[in-house]
Design a protein around this motif. Structure first.
Motif, mmCIF file in Angstrom:
data_model
loop_
_atom_site.group_PDB
_atom_site.id
_atom_site.type_symbol
_atom_site.label_atom_id
_atom_site.label_comp_id
_atom_site.label_asym_id
_atom_site.label_seq_id
_atom_site.Cartn_x
_atom_site.Cartn_y
_atom_site.Cartn_z
ATOM 1 N N ARG A 1 0.820 -1.212 0.000
ATOM 2 C CA ARG A 1 0.000 0.000 0.000
ATOM 3 C C ARG A 1 0.858 1.269 0.000
ATOM 4 O O ARG A 1 0.383 2.332 -0.383
ATOM 5 C CB ARG A 1 -0.930 -0.005 1.217
ATOM 6 C CG ARG A 1 -1.867 -1.208 1.263
ATOM 7 C CD ARG A 1 -2.837 -1.084 2.409
ATOM 8 N NE ARG A 1 -3.544 -2.340 2.641
ATOM 9 C CZ ARG A 1 -4.458 -2.515 3.591
ATOM 10 N NH1 ARG A 1 -4.754 -1.496 4.397
ATOM 11 N NH2 ARG A 1 -5.046 -3.670 3.754
ATOM 12 N N LEU A 2 2.085 1.146 0.484
ATOM 13 C CA LEU A 2 3.009 2.277 0.504
ATOM 14 C C LEU A 2 4.352 1.825 -0.057
ATOM 15 O O LEU A 2 4.700 0.641 0.006
ATOM 16 C CB LEU A 2 3.208 2.792 1.939
ATOM 17 C CG LEU A 2 1.977 3.337 2.673
ATOM 18 C CD1 LEU A 2 2.339 3.645 4.127
ATOM 19 C CD2 LEU A 2 1.445 4.572 1.991
ATOM 20 N N ALA A 3 5.106 2.779 -0.610
ATOM 21 C CA ALA A 3 6.436 2.474 -1.137
ATOM 22 C C ALA A 3 7.454 2.572 -0.009
ATOM 23 O O ALA A 3 7.541 3.606 0.672
ATOM 24 C CB ALA A 3 6.796 3.436 -2.260
ATOM 25 N N LEU A 4 8.235 1.519 0.185
ATOM 26 C CA LEU A 4 9.164 1.478 1.303
ATOM 27 C C LEU A 4 10.171 2.620 1.256
ATOM 28 O O LEU A 4 10.424 3.275 2.273
ATOM 29 C CB LEU A 4 9.901 0.130 1.317
ATOM 30 C CG LEU A 4 10.936 -0.047 2.435
ATOM 31 C CD1 LEU A 4 10.269 0.033 3.801
ATOM 32 C CD2 LEU A 4 11.662 -1.383 2.275
ATOM 33 N N TRP A 5 10.740 2.902 0.090
ATOM 34 C CA TRP A 5 11.766 3.948 0.012
ATOM 35 C C TRP A 5 11.191 5.315 0.355
ATOM 36 O O TRP A 5 11.872 6.143 0.974
ATOM 37 C CB TRP A 5 12.420 3.960 -1.377
ATOM 38 C CG TRP A 5 11.571 4.506 -2.492
ATOM 39 C CD1 TRP A 5 10.741 3.814 -3.318
ATOM 40 C CD2 TRP A 5 11.482 5.884 -2.891
ATOM 41 N NE1 TRP A 5 10.133 4.652 -4.212
ATOM 42 C CE2 TRP A 5 10.573 5.932 -3.977
ATOM 43 C CE3 TRP A 5 12.073 7.060 -2.453
ATOM 44 C CZ2 TRP A 5 10.236 7.131 -4.616
ATOM 45 C CZ3 TRP A 5 11.742 8.245 -3.083
ATOM 46 C CH2 TRP A 5 10.841 8.285 -4.154
ATOM 47 N N GLN A 6 9.940 5.540 -0.021
ATOM 48 C CA GLN A 6 9.323 6.822 0.291
ATOM 49 C C GLN A 6 9.088 6.968 1.799
ATOM 50 O O GLN A 6 9.337 8.035 2.372
ATOM 51 C CB GLN A 6 7.995 6.957 -0.455
ATOM 52 C CG GLN A 6 8.141 7.080 -1.952
ATOM 53 C CD GLN A 6 6.799 7.186 -2.665
ATOM 54 O OE1 GLN A 6 5.744 7.056 -2.039
ATOM 55 N NE2 GLN A 6 6.834 7.416 -3.964
ATOM 56 N N VAL A 7 8.618 5.902 2.423
ATOM 57 C CA VAL A 7 8.369 5.955 3.864
ATOM 58 C C VAL A 7 9.679 6.125 4.628
ATOM 59 O O VAL A 7 9.770 6.925 5.570
ATOM 60 C CB VAL A 7 7.630 4.684 4.332
ATOM 61 C CG1 VAL A 7 7.537 4.650 5.865
ATOM 62 C CG2 VAL A 7 6.229 4.628 3.729
ATOM 63 N N LEU A 8 10.722 5.385 4.230
ATOM 64 C CA LEU A 8 12.022 5.514 4.891
ATOM 65 C C LEU A 8 12.569 6.932 4.764
ATOM 66 O O LEU A 8 13.064 7.517 5.735
ATOM 67 C CB LEU A 8 13.018 4.518 4.299
ATOM 68 C CG LEU A 8 12.796 3.044 4.650
ATOM 69 C CD1 LEU A 8 13.712 2.156 3.817
ATOM 70 C CD2 LEU A 8 13.031 2.801 6.135
ATOM 71 N N LEU A 9 12.477 7.483 3.563
ATOM 72 C CA LEU A 9 12.988 8.834 3.332
ATOM 73 C C LEU A 9 12.199 9.866 4.127
ATOM 74 O O LEU A 9 12.781 10.736 4.798
ATOM 75 C CB LEU A 9 12.921 9.161 1.844
ATOM 76 C CG LEU A 9 13.377 10.568 1.436
ATOM 77 C CD1 LEU A 9 14.833 10.792 1.809
ATOM 78 C CD2 LEU A 9 13.160 10.797 -0.060
ATOM 79 N N CYS A 10 10.886 9.781 4.069
ATOM 80 C CA CYS A 10 10.047 10.759 4.774
ATOM 81 C C CYS A 10 10.217 10.650 6.286
ATOM 82 O O CYS A 10 10.223 11.659 6.995
ATOM 83 C CB CYS A 10 8.578 10.563 4.391
ATOM 84 S SG CYS A 10 8.176 11.132 2.718
ATOM 85 N N ALA A 11 10.365 9.422 6.785
ATOM 86 C CA ALA A 11 10.558 9.237 8.223
ATOM 87 C C ALA A 11 11.874 9.861 8.672
ATOM 88 O O ALA A 11 11.936 10.540 9.706
ATOM 89 C CB ALA A 11 10.531 7.747 8.567
ATOM 90 N N ALA A 12 12.940 9.646 7.900
ATOM 91 C CA ALA A 12 14.246 10.206 8.259
ATOM 92 C C ALA A 12 14.236 11.728 8.191
ATOM 93 O O ALA A 12 14.728 12.413 9.104
ATOM 94 C CB ALA A 12 15.323 9.639 7.340
ATOM 95 N N VAL A 13 13.679 12.274 7.115
ATOM 96 C CA VAL A 13 13.626 13.731 6.956
ATOM 97 C C VAL A 13 12.797 14.360 8.070
ATOM 98 O O VAL A 13 13.187 15.378 8.669
ATOM 99 C CB VAL A 13 13.064 14.110 5.577
ATOM 100 C CG1 VAL A 13 12.796 15.616 5.494
ATOM 101 C CG2 VAL A 13 14.034 13.693 4.468
ATOM 102 N N GLY A 14 11.646 13.782 8.367
ATOM 103 C CA GLY A 14 10.792 14.320 9.418
ATOM 104 C C GLY A 14 11.464 14.298 10.781
ATOM 105 O O GLY A 14 11.395 15.270 11.544
ATOM 106 N N ALA A 15 12.162 13.191 11.088
ATOM 107 C CA ALA A 15 12.820 13.057 12.388
ATOM 108 C C ALA A 15 13.960 14.059 12.537
ATOM 109 O O ALA A 15 14.079 14.735 13.566
ATOM 110 C CB ALA A 15 13.338 11.630 12.562
ATOM 111 N N VAL A 16 14.804 14.160 11.519
ATOM 112 C CA VAL A 16 15.970 15.039 11.604
ATOM 113 C C VAL A 16 15.556 16.513 11.566
ATOM 114 O O VAL A 16 16.017 17.326 12.376
ATOM 115 C CB VAL A 16 16.963 14.724 10.473
ATOM 116 C CG1 VAL A 16 18.104 15.743 10.460
ATOM 117 C CG2 VAL A 16 17.520 13.315 10.637
ATOM 118 N N ALA A 17 14.670 16.867 10.632
ATOM 119 C CA ALA A 17 14.233 18.261 10.528
ATOM 120 C C ALA A 17 13.464 18.687 11.781
ATOM 121 O O ALA A 17 13.641 19.807 12.280
ATOM 122 C CB ALA A 17 13.364 18.448 9.286
ATOM 123 N N GLY A 18 12.620 17.801 12.301
ATOM 124 C CA GLY A 18 11.879 18.126 13.520
ATOM 125 C C GLY A 18 12.798 18.345 14.700
ATOM 126 O O GLY A 18 12.587 19.259 15.513
ATOM 127 N N GLY A 19 13.844 17.506 14.809
ATOM 128 C CA GLY A 19 14.807 17.681 15.890
ATOM 129 C C GLY A 19 15.514 19.020 15.818
ATOM 130 O O GLY A 19 15.729 19.686 16.835
#
Length: 210
Positions: free
Chosen positions: A60-78
């Motif tokens: 239902r979701l693309a793994l590379w997109q979820v991995l990328l978005c999760a990393a960007v969200g975590a680092v940028a949010g921090g």
């Protein structure tokens, strides 16, 4: 019009997919009081499950997109949380009436004092509630920008990728595992609280011994 409940991981994933992961993890990683109420672990793990296809059903979701978005969200949010802390974060934390925020702030300060910047920023990522205030507290305490950026990036990437990949691995190994997402979320909640309970136990024991 789709009604989206930002506190419900299934609702966020159904409406926004990987972009929902980015937005929620960004907010949960440093937007203080607002981030307290958002799913973190309980969003990343199900997102990973939905990246794994089951028998007769594509992912239902693309793994590379979820991995990328999760990393960007975590680092940028921090980083944003750190900047909030550097520019008036201590006053904001002092004015809050939330007992949960105040308790998490005390734990964040103790964690930084006990383990130092690097270890604290990595460990803190894996502790619910604590990770939301840890970055603003680091900014308010004057943690130098360079070591903060390095270690919060390490912690954010490790935390976000590990949970997504754990969900993906389980989803690929167990047929129709997405039928049990609610149960999985409950298990993740329990497991994610273990570091918090262990830290509280150690703190109480140390105070008793002293």
């Amino acid at each position: 019009m789709i009604a989206v409940n930002p506190l419900d991981s299934a609702s966020v994933l159904a409406a926004f997919g990987a972009l929902g992961v980015l937005a929620v993890i960004f907010a949960e990683s440093g937007l203080l009081v607002f981030g307290f109420f958002l799913p973190g672990d309980t969003l990343l793990f199900p997102a990973g499950v939905l990246c794994a296809g089951s028998a007769g059903q594509p992912p239902r979701l693309a793994l590379w997109q979820v991995l990328l978005c999760a990393a960007v969200g975590a680092v940028a949010g921090g980083q944003v949380g750190y900047l909030i802390g550097r520019h008036g974060g201590r006053a904001l934390l002092a004015r809050t009436s939330s007992r949960r925020v105040k308790d998490a702030t005390v734990r964040a300060e103790e964690l930084l004092a006990r383990y130092g910047y690097g270890k604290a920023l990595v460990i803190g990522r894996f502790v619910p509630l604590l990770r939301t205030v840890l970055h603003p507290v680091a900014g308010a305490l004057g943690v130098p920008a360079r070591p903060f950026t390095v270690w919060q990036t390490v912690g954010g990437v490790l935390w976000s990728q590990a949970l997504v990949l754990a969900g993906f691995t389980l989803g690929a190994a167990v047929p129709r595992i997405d039928d049990y997402l609610l149960l999985l979320v409950a298990v993740v909640v329990v497991l994610s609280m273990l570091p918090l309970l262990l830290e509280a136990y150690r703190t109480r024991r140390d105070r008793r011994d002293s």
